[in-house]
Design a protein around this motif. Structure first.
Motif, PDB file in Angstrom:
ATOM      1  N   ASN A  33      30.052  27.809  36.084  1.00 21.54           N
ATOM      2  CA  ASN A  33      30.397  27.981  37.495  1.00 21.54           C
ATOM      3  C   ASN A  33      31.893  28.240  37.675  1.00 21.54           C
ATOM      4  O   ASN A  33      32.298  29.074  38.486  1.00 21.54           O
ATOM      5  CB  ASN A  33      29.991  26.737  38.286  1.00 21.54           C
ATOM      6  CG  ASN A  33      28.514  26.734  38.647  1.00 21.54           C
ATOM      7  OD1 ASN A  33      27.916  27.780  38.863  1.00 21.54           O
ATOM      8  ND2 ASN A  33      27.913  25.558  38.696  1.00 21.54           N
ATOM      9  N   THR A  34      32.720  27.518  36.918  1.00 28.89           N
ATOM     10  CA  THR A  34      34.165  27.676  37.059  1.00 28.89           C
ATOM     11  C   THR A  34      34.609  29.062  36.615  1.00 28.89           C
ATOM     12  O   THR A  34      35.397  29.730  37.298  1.00 28.89           O
ATOM     13  CB  THR A  34      34.898  26.600  36.246  1.00 28.89           C
ATOM     14  OG1 THR A  34      34.463  25.308  36.679  1.00 28.89           O
ATOM     15  CG2 THR A  34      36.400  26.703  36.427  1.00 28.89           C
ATOM     16  N   LEU A  35      34.123  29.527  35.485  1.00 29.02           N
ATOM     17  CA  LEU A  35      34.512  30.847  34.992  1.00 29.02           C
ATOM     18  C   LEU A  35      33.973  31.965  35.886  1.00 29.02           C
ATOM     19  O   LEU A  35      34.678  32.935  36.172  1.00 29.02           O
ATOM     20  CB  LEU A  35      34.013  31.033  33.563  1.00 29.02           C
ATOM     21  CG  LEU A  35      34.844  30.372  32.460  1.00 29.02           C
ATOM     22  CD1 LEU A  35      34.116  30.460  31.129  1.00 29.02           C
ATOM     23  CD2 LEU A  35      36.214  31.021  32.359  1.00 29.02           C
ATOM     24  N   SER A  36      32.738  31.836  36.327  1.00 29.20           N
ATOM     25  CA  SER A  36      32.154  32.913  37.131  1.00 29.20           C
ATOM     26  C   SER A  36      32.696  32.912  38.554  1.00 29.20           C
ATOM     27  O   SER A  36      32.420  33.845  39.320  1.00 29.20           O
ATOM     28  CB  SER A  36      30.624  32.814  37.141  1.00 29.20           C
ATOM     29  OG  SER A  36      30.187  31.567  37.628  1.00 29.20           O
ATOM     30  N   ALA A  37      33.485  31.891  38.922  1.00 26.95           N
ATOM     31  CA  ALA A  37      34.118  31.877  40.239  1.00 26.95           C
ATOM     32  C   ALA A  37      35.281  32.865  40.322  1.00 26.95           C
ATOM     33  O   ALA A  37      35.687  33.249  41.426  1.00 26.95           O
ATOM     34  CB  ALA A  37      34.608  30.472  40.574  1.00 26.95           C
ATOM     35  N   PHE A  38      35.833  33.271  39.167  1.00 25.99           N
ATOM     36  CA  PHE A  38      36.815  34.350  39.188  1.00 25.99           C
ATOM     37  C   PHE A  38      36.100  35.623  39.663  1.00 25.99           C
ATOM     38  O   PHE A  38      35.013  35.937  39.177  1.00 25.99           O
ATOM     39  CB  PHE A  38      37.399  34.585  37.798  1.00 25.99           C
ATOM     40  CG  PHE A  38      38.364  33.519  37.352  1.00 25.99           C
ATOM     41  CD1 PHE A  38      39.705  33.580  37.705  1.00 25.99           C
ATOM     42  CD2 PHE A  38      37.932  32.452  36.577  1.00 25.99           C
ATOM     43  CE1 PHE A  38      40.593  32.599  37.292  1.00 25.99           C
ATOM     44  CE2 PHE A  38      38.808  31.472  36.165  1.00 25.99           C
ATOM     45  CZ  PHE A  38      40.151  31.540  36.525  1.00 25.99           C
ATOM     46  N   GLN A  39      36.733  36.352  40.566  1.00 26.03           N
ATOM     47  CA  GLN A  39      36.085  37.572  41.063  1.00 26.03           C
ATOM     48  C   GLN A  39      35.770  38.522  39.914  1.00 26.03           C
ATOM     49  O   GLN A  39      34.721  39.163  39.885  1.00 26.03           O
ATOM     50  CB  GLN A  39      36.960  38.274  42.096  1.00 26.03           C
ATOM     51  CG  GLN A  39      36.272  39.514  42.675  1.00 26.03           C
ATOM     52  CD  GLN A  39      37.106  40.206  43.728  1.00 26.03           C
ATOM     53  OE1 GLN A  39      38.314  40.027  43.780  1.00 26.03           O
ATOM     54  NE2 GLN A  39      36.466  40.995  44.574  1.00 26.03           N
ATOM     55  N   THR A  40      36.673  38.603  38.967  1.00 25.14           N
ATOM     56  CA  THR A  40      36.442  39.361  37.737  1.00 25.14           C
ATOM     57  C   THR A  40      37.316  38.760  36.659  1.00 25.14           C
ATOM     58  O   THR A  40      38.351  38.155  36.941  1.00 25.14           O
ATOM     59  CB  THR A  40      36.766  40.855  37.916  1.00 25.14           C
ATOM     60  OG1 THR A  40      36.491  41.543  36.684  1.00 25.14           O
ATOM     61  CG2 THR A  40      38.228  41.062  38.282  1.00 25.14           C
ATOM     62  N   ARG A  41      36.880  38.916  35.429  1.00 23.96           N
ATOM     63  CA  ARG A  41      37.720  38.557  34.283  1.00 23.96           C
ATOM     64  C   ARG A  41      37.994  39.817  33.451  1.00 23.96           C
ATOM     65  O   ARG A  41      38.212  39.726  32.240  1.00 23.96           O
ATOM     66  CB  ARG A  41      37.039  37.474  33.423  1.00 23.96           C
ATOM     67  CG  ARG A  41      36.727  36.205  34.190  1.00 23.96           C
ATOM     68  CD  ARG A  41      36.216  35.076  33.305  1.00 23.96           C
ATOM     69  NE  ARG A  41      35.053  35.443  32.518  1.00 23.96           N
ATOM     70  CZ  ARG A  41      33.799  35.431  32.946  1.00 23.96           C
ATOM     71  NH1 ARG A  41      33.526  35.080  34.200  1.00 23.96           N
ATOM     72  NH2 ARG A  41      32.791  35.786  32.160  1.00 23.96           N
ATOM     73  N   PHE A  42      37.960  40.972  34.118  1.00 23.72           N
ATOM     74  CA  PHE A  42      38.210  42.226  33.419  1.00 23.72           C
ATOM     75  C   PHE A  42      39.586  42.165  32.765  1.00 23.72           C
ATOM     76  O   PHE A  42      40.549  41.661  33.341  1.00 23.72           O
ATOM     77  CB  PHE A  42      38.120  43.408  34.379  1.00 23.72           C
ATOM     78  CG  PHE A  42      38.071  44.742  33.685  1.00 23.72           C
ATOM     79  CD1 PHE A  42      36.986  45.088  32.892  1.00 23.72           C
ATOM     80  CD2 PHE A  42      39.114  45.647  33.797  1.00 23.72           C
ATOM     81  CE1 PHE A  42      36.925  46.311  32.246  1.00 23.72           C
ATOM     82  CE2 PHE A  42      39.079  46.878  33.158  1.00 23.72           C
ATOM     83  CZ  PHE A  42      37.979  47.217  32.372  1.00 23.72           C
ATOM     84  N   HIS A  43      39.695  42.717  31.559  1.00 21.79           N
ATOM     85  CA  HIS A  43      40.849  42.454  30.703  1.00 21.79           C
ATOM     86  C   HIS A  43      42.176  42.909  31.293  1.00 21.79           C
ATOM     87  O   HIS A  43      43.224  42.321  30.996  1.00 21.79           O
ATOM     88  CB  HIS A  43      40.638  43.122  29.337  1.00 21.79           C
ATOM     89  CG  HIS A  43      40.899  44.604  29.347  1.00 21.79           C
ATOM     90  ND1 HIS A  43      42.006  45.159  28.763  1.00 21.79           N
ATOM     91  CD2 HIS A  43      40.198  45.637  29.887  1.00 21.79           C
ATOM     92  CE1 HIS A  43      41.980  46.469  28.933  1.00 21.79           C
ATOM     93  NE2 HIS A  43      40.881  46.788  29.603  1.00 21.79           N
ATOM     94  N   SER A  44      42.184  43.937  32.156  1.00 22.53           N
ATOM     95  CA  SER A  44      43.440  44.451  32.685  1.00 22.53           C
ATOM     96  C   SER A  44      43.785  43.890  34.058  1.00 22.53           C
ATOM     97  O   SER A  44      44.802  44.259  34.640  1.00 22.53           O
ATOM     98  CB  SER A  44      43.387  45.987  32.763  1.00 22.53           C
ATOM     99  OG  SER A  44      42.351  46.405  33.647  1.00 22.53           O
ATOM    100  N   SER A  45      42.959  42.996  34.585  1.00 20.13           N
ATOM    101  CA  SER A  45      43.177  42.465  35.929  1.00 20.13           C
ATOM    102  C   SER A  45      44.015  41.192  35.892  1.00 20.13           C
ATOM    103  O   SER A  45      44.099  40.495  34.869  1.00 20.13           O
ATOM    104  CB  SER A  45      41.833  42.167  36.599  1.00 20.13           C
ATOM    105  OG  SER A  45      41.178  41.098  35.938  1.00 20.13           O
ATOM    106  N   GLN A  46      44.630  40.866  37.035  1.00 16.73           N
ATOM    107  CA  GLN A  46      45.385  39.624  37.146  1.00 16.73           C
ATOM    108  C   GLN A  46      44.465  38.419  36.931  1.00 16.73           C
ATOM    109  O   GLN A  46      44.817  37.458  36.253  1.00 16.73           O
ATOM    110  CB  GLN A  46      46.058  39.522  38.517  1.00 16.73           C
ATOM    111  CG  GLN A  46      46.801  38.204  38.757  1.00 16.73           C
ATOM    112  CD  GLN A  46      47.967  38.000  37.821  1.00 16.73           C
ATOM    113  OE1 GLN A  46      48.813  38.877  37.693  1.00 16.73           O
ATOM    114  NE2 GLN A  46      48.019  36.861  37.152  1.00 16.73           N
ATOM    115  N   SER A  47      43.256  38.473  37.515  1.00 18.26           N
ATOM    116  CA  SER A  47      42.343  37.343  37.358  1.00 18.26           C
ATOM    117  C   SER A  47      41.820  37.236  35.928  1.00 18.26           C
ATOM    118  O   SER A  47      41.462  36.140  35.480  1.00 18.26           O
ATOM    119  CB  SER A  47      41.177  37.449  38.346  1.00 18.26           C
ATOM    120  OG  SER A  47      40.510  38.680  38.223  1.00 18.26           O
ATOM    121  N   GLY A  48      41.800  38.351  35.204  1.00 18.15           N
ATOM    122  CA  GLY A  48      41.450  38.280  33.788  1.00 18.15           C
ATOM    123  C   GLY A  48      42.492  37.521  33.005  1.00 18.15           C
ATOM    124  O   GLY A  48      42.177  36.727  32.101  1.00 18.15           O
TER     125      GLY A  48
END
Length: 681
Positions: A146-161
């Motif tokens: 739940n905690t990890l999937s709460a990031f809008q995205t974890r795409f490698h080039s994104s700030q949230s990644g």
């Protein structure tokens, strides 16, 4: 900065980085090179053309692997295409230069000498395995997903990644007990990516130069704005995190050095794992085994829990994994094999580098999660729990303890404190009674069990520890309640006993968790399932504890809509003369059914004199006279036996049989206490 001081905060809010992070630079849309399975070329070329992209240029082919020159911006489309058309997660390897890609063609598994020391795959560390496995918690895995999937995205080039990588590093650091030495967490930079991988190292005691690796990938991807990646691969990272938590909590000291890895940028060509595996090869690090957990929480197959990838993996280590399942988990984990093609996950990076790698997957590729690489990859679409991932955590724990060996040296040697706070000593109870337990421990409470007369009736894993004890499954009279608490290092303690008196005047059944069916434990003139059987199969209507047949011995059909298609709703066994149910007495068996097509539906009734080892005897087949709810009944002479059971099967077509599979068939049992007829003894 003292990271230990932050641990207690990070443990609760670890998804929030402790520091302000610089915004990652966006990579230019440059030309890059990938190696990809040649069987995927037509699909890739078609996808690029349909999206209006320039064609990918081929740069060489060997042994079913092709070099392609593509744009950086095209990698996400290629990744989605591999999943949607070939059911592969990834399916290509990224290379910075053409020369590196061409070199990868020549670096075949057959030509690359194995870098690792040959190991003996012995299974002889059962005490460590069993203790660690006992501490694993589904709720902890679910929380991390739940905690990890709460990031809008974890795409490698994104700030949230980048934020996700930083947060995971903080989380893993928070799991290191105060004063524990030989454990460290670091980030490993990824070529042409803002997202670093995360590596936890637990130094070995006697074979520290030999290394085993357990990994999964941190990033996510999607064609939409959201990429929760709950299964792909928050589930794998959550599984690893739970193995880490329990291992460190229980003071695990491996003989071999262990490295847990959360790889960056897997979805765009295995970049994180390739960089790490190449680094280990170049530095001659002796990696004796690699386990990859890429997607662990979607149960795509009804018959198999684990699908072991056989291509581009190590056959000897694969056999070791199946031996672990057979030794420790034969009753709860079933396995099969599957193949996933070229570079389908990070294990391929280690195989290419010459190290033995294995990948147990959550399902055969043909029935893998259809939601990955979309905004629909949520925990809800993997069942809403982490039950499937828990099985992989158990397997990974056994792999860890049997390949790295080692033992437990817990700092906490004090068992939990546990007490029943209600009901009070000497209470009279009836119906569903709330039992409340207080349990505390320095290492945390792993689970609390409620026991009635020494038999476990229910288990709770989260505080507050309350149990809805259905006293209808106990005989009327005195019973002793105790609670057993198990802490995080697998120490247990049992509370003082609380004596209560069960006094049920009604004939309502309760659900017996041992027999897995409704049961009236006290002899009466009637036994009534009440609402426990409403619905069918646990999905159609409110039927709890489906299928409600003794020991789950006969499953329900899973088609239809509640109170539209057929179902059995209720069973009642009652004496005809109003006296207690006794052997040799004439009783009435009735079943309430919902009928949709009376001409093709039948109710079959069976009985058995011993519910603990039923031998079914046919009683009657009854026909519903009309549509809708109706009661069908027949008389029957009770045999001798103190714990009897009746089975009602409401079927569509077919013929009578004690267990009758069918898409619309409903099977229900009712267990009831029977007294002895004095004239028979």
């Amino acid at each position: 900065m003292n990271m230990k001081r932050l641990a207690s905060v990070l443990l609760v809010l670890w998804s929030v980085s402790a520091f302000a992070k610089a915004k990652p630079a966006q990579p230019p849309d440059r030309e890059v090179w990938i190696t990809i399975g040649s069987d995927a070329l037509d699909h890739v070329h078609k996808a690029l053309k349909n999206a209006g992209h320039e064609a990918a240029a081929s740069g060489g082919e060997k042994d079913g692997i092709t070099v392609l020159r593509v744009r950086e911006s095209q990698l996400n489309l290629i990744s989605r295409t591999m999943h949607e058309t070939l059911k592969r997660c990834g399916g290509f390897i990224y290379h910075e230069t053409e020369s590196a890609a061409l070199a990868a063609l020549d670096l075949t598994v057959a030509e690359e000498a194995a870098k690792a020391t040959a190991v003996t795959y012995s299974i002889d560390n059962a005490q460590t395995v069993n203790s660690l496995v006992a501490g694993l918690q589904e709720t902890a895995i679910r929380q991390t997903i739940n905690t990890l999937s709460a990031f809008q995205t974890r795409f490698h080039s994104s700030q949230s990644g980048l934020d996700a990588s930083n947060a995971l590093k903080d989380r893993w650091e928070s799991l290191i007990p105060a004063g524990r030495t030989g454990v460290s967490v670091a980030q490993f930079p990824t070529p042409s990516s803002a997202q670093p991988s995360v590596i936890m190292t637990i130094n070995g005691t006697t074979l520290s130069d030999e290394v085993i690796v357990l990994g999964g990938h941190l990033d996510s991807t999607s064609s939409g704005s959201a990429a929760p990646g709950a299964d792909d691969d928050a589930s794998g990272i959550a599984t690893l995190t739970e193995v880490i938590r329990v291992a460190l909590l229980q003071g695990y000291r491996p003989e071999r050095t262990v490295k847990f890895m959360a790889y960056a940028a897997e979805e765009v060509g295995l970049r994180g794992s390739a960089a790490i595996a190449t680094d280990h090869r170049n530095r001659n690090i002796d990696v004796v085994g690699v386990l990859q957990l890429d997607m662990t929480n979607y149960k795509g197959s009804p018959t198999h829990d684990v699908a072991l990838v056989t291509d581009r993996t190590n056959a000897a280590q694969n056999t070791f994994l199946t031996s672990l399942i057979g030794t420790y988990f034969s009753s709860e984990i079933s396995w099969t094999t599957t193949s996933c093609g070229y570079a389908c996950s990070d294990h391929a990076s280690w195989t290419t580098a010459g190290f033995p790698a294995s990948m147990p997957f959550e399902a055969p590729l043909s029935v893998s999660n259809p939601h990955i690489h979309t905004p629909r990859d949520t925990l809800a679409n993997s069942g809403g729990n982490a039950n499937q991932s828990l099985k992989f955590a158990k397997l990974a724990t056994a792999y860890l303890a049997e390949l790295a060996k080692g033992s437990l040296q817990p700092d906490d040697v004090t068992p939990p404190e546990v007490a029943i706070t209600s009901p009070a000593q000497g209470s009279a109870v009836s119906g569903v009674t709330t039992v409340t337990v207080n349990a505390t421990d320095a290492s945390g409470v792993s689970r609390v069990e409620l026991l009635v007369d020494g038999v476990v009736r229910a288990t709770a894993t989260t505080s507050p520890y309350t149990f809805a004890w259905d006293t209808a499954v106990e005989t009327n009279g005195s019973h002793t309640l105790t609670a057993r608490a198990v802490d995080g290092v697998n120490q247990s303690a049992t509370s003082a006993g609380v004596l209560v008196t069960v006094s049920n005047a009604t004939s309502a059944a309760g659900f017996d968790s041992g027999l897995r069916a409704p049961r009236c434990a006290s002899v009466s003139n009637e036994c009534d399932s009440g609402t426990l059987l409403n619905g069918r199969g646990g999905f159609m209507g409110p039927e709890l504890n489906a299928p409600n047949t003794v020991q789950n011995s006969c499953a329900d059909g899973l088609s239809g809509t509640y109170l539209r298609e057929s179902s059995n709703e209720r069973i009642v066994v009652s004496s005809i003369d109003g006296a207690h149910l006794t052997g040799g007495a004439l009783v009435n068996i009735s079943a309430t059914v919902w009928s949709q097509t009376p001409r093709s539906e039948k109710l079959d009734l069976y009985v058995a004199a011993d519910a603990n080892a039923p031998v079914w005897q046919f009683v009657a087949t009854l026909s519903p006279p009309d549509k809708g709810l109706q009661v069908l009944s027949t008389p029957y002479l009770l045999p001798t036996g103190t714990t009897q059971v009746v089975r009602a099967i409401f079927r569509v077509r077919g013929s009578a049989y004690p267990c009758n599979p069918g898409s619309y068939n409903d099977h229900d049992d009712l267990v009831f206490a029977v007294g002895r007829d004095p004239s028979l003894y």
